[in-house]
Every structure is written in structure tokens, then in C-alpha cells.
Design a protein around this motif. Structure first.
Motif: not given
Ligand SMILES: [Zn+2]
Ligand SMILES: [Zn+2]
Length: 236
Positions: A110, A130, A134
Motif C-alpha cells: 500500500a 489504504l 488493509i
């Protein structure tokens, strides 16, 4: 993070040791203990990351794209290598450690993507978005694994084994009249242990009982149980 990785490596190493007078089953449960500690560290870590990333969704900050890029490449290489080495891991600890590493790799990927994008365009919001996505994904898996670990820790019947199926399968064997009082638990998610009581047909000779026990152990092996204690009883 690296402390708990080191700890699991150490416990994994110990867990292969031969049984001793103190740890008569061997050291397999050390790997379960490591899985538990790791799971908790990951849980806390994920929550911390979320608590940092969520505010940044609202107030994005300026970041150093080039430095991020170099760190990301390095992080992906190091963690990717470790995952590749663990990829056939079956014990709970190995699975948890793999998630640990995967978390790091996904995080670095990321960061890599964000840093590349930011070298061309200054979009601060990408980084926290992100991170949050995640971390949520990791958190979900950590909780799932942690539930399994705690179940094994508390000597629950492992998910892959059904006590009813095991008793039914033993009941089907020749010379077995009744199966009862069965316990099944798992040392580390891989090495399962059973104790059970068997009432065989009457008037079996000792050699016949021995051969029955051997057949029972073989059947149990197929069912994923490698350590069985069998009590033979007469019908009362
Ligand atoms: Zn009994
Ligand atoms: Zn034994």
C-alpha cells in the motif's frame, strides 16, 4: 512487532523438542502459546494502526514520497522472503506468524502504491484510506485465528474433528460393542489427542484385544488423531 516475531520463532524452535519429565507431551503447546501472544499483539497493533489512520482520513498529512518508496521496497523484500519460507506452515503459530508477515507486506505494498502515486500527484487522502482498508482485512483474520487459538487453548475439540464422527467410526470396527466417554483435544492445532472407553465383544482373548487396539489406533490416525489412550472395559 519484531519482539513477538522473535518470541514465536523461539517458541516454534522449542516446540519441536522431545518430551521431558516436566513436559510429558512434548513442547507443542509452546507454539500455541506463541500463537496466542502473537494474536493479541496483532489485535492491539491493528487497533493502534486504525486509531492513527482514522483521524488522518479527516486531516490528511503531507508525506515524503521518495523515502516511503525506498522503505516500501525494502519491507516487501524482507517480509516476502519470510512468508515464502513459511508457506507450508500448518501449526497455529505458523499460521498466525504468516498473517503477521502478510499484514506487513500488504501494508508495504500500500505504501509503495501510494508513494508512486504521490511522486506524480500530491493526494494525501490515499495513504490513510489504504491503511484503514488493509487493517480491517487483517483484523478480521486475526480475530478469526485468535478464536481458533483460544478454543484450542481451552481444550475444545478442534474444528476439523467431530467427536460424534470419531465415535461412530470406532463403533463400526469389528468387535467393538460400545464407545463412550471420549475426550478429544489438540496440542497445537495439528497434533490431536484422544482418550476413550471401549467395550468390546465378550470373551475376546488378549491377542484379539491387542489387535483391536491396533485397528482402533490406525482408524484414529486416518481421522487425524495421533495420540490415543484407550480403556478397555467389560459390560457392567
Ligand atoms: Zn467407561
Ligand atoms: Zn502417551
Amino acid at each position: 512487532d519484531s519482539l513477538s516475531l522473535g518470541l514465536s520463532w523461539y517458541f516454534a524452535k522449542i516446540s519441536d523438542k522431545q518430551p521431558s519429565k516436566t513436559f510429558t507431551y512434548g513442547y507443542k503447546r509452546f507454539s500455541l502459546l506463541a500463537a496466542l501472544i502473537n494474536g493479541i499483539v496483532l489485535l492491539v497493533g491493528s487497533l493502534l494502526i486504525l486509531s492513527e489512520a482514522v483521524p488522518r482520513l479527516i486531516h490528511p498529512e503531507h508525506s515524503n514520497a521518495k523515502g516511503m518508496f525506498i522503505f516500501a521496497v525494502f519491507g516487501i523484500l524482507v517480509n516476502g522472503l519470510a512468508i515464502w519460507r513459511l508457506k507450508n506452515g500448518k501449526t497455529m503459530n505458523e499460521r498466525v506468524v504468516t498473517w503477521h508477515l502478510l499484514e506487513d507486506v500488504l501494508g508495504w505494498i500500500a505504501v509503495l502504491i501510494v508513494s508512486i502515486v504521490m511522486m506524480f500527484k500530491d493526494v494525501h487522502i490515499l495513504d490513510p484510506i489504504l491503511s484503514v482498508l488493509i487493517t480491517m482485512y487483517i483484523l478480521w483474520n486475526v480475530v478469526k485465528n485468535l478464536k481458533k487459538t483460544v478454543l484450542l487453548f481451552l481444550q475444545g475439540v478442534p474444528e476439523e474433528v467431530s467427536i460424534l464422527t470419531v465415535e461412530n467410526e470406532l463403533q463400526k470396527l469389528d468387535n467393538v460393542r460400545k464407545v463412550h466417554h471420549t475426550h478429544i483435544w489438540s496440542q497445537d492445532g495439528e497434533h490431536n489427542i484422544l482418550t476413550t472407553h471401549i467395550i468390546p465383544d465378550q470373551n475376546l482373548t488378549w491377542p484379539e484385544i491387542d489387535s483391536l487396539k491396533t485397528r482402533i489406533r490406525l482408524r484414529l490416525k486416518d481421522l487425524g488423531i495421533d495420540h490415543a489412550t484407550i480403556e478397555i472395559e467389560r459390560e457392567s
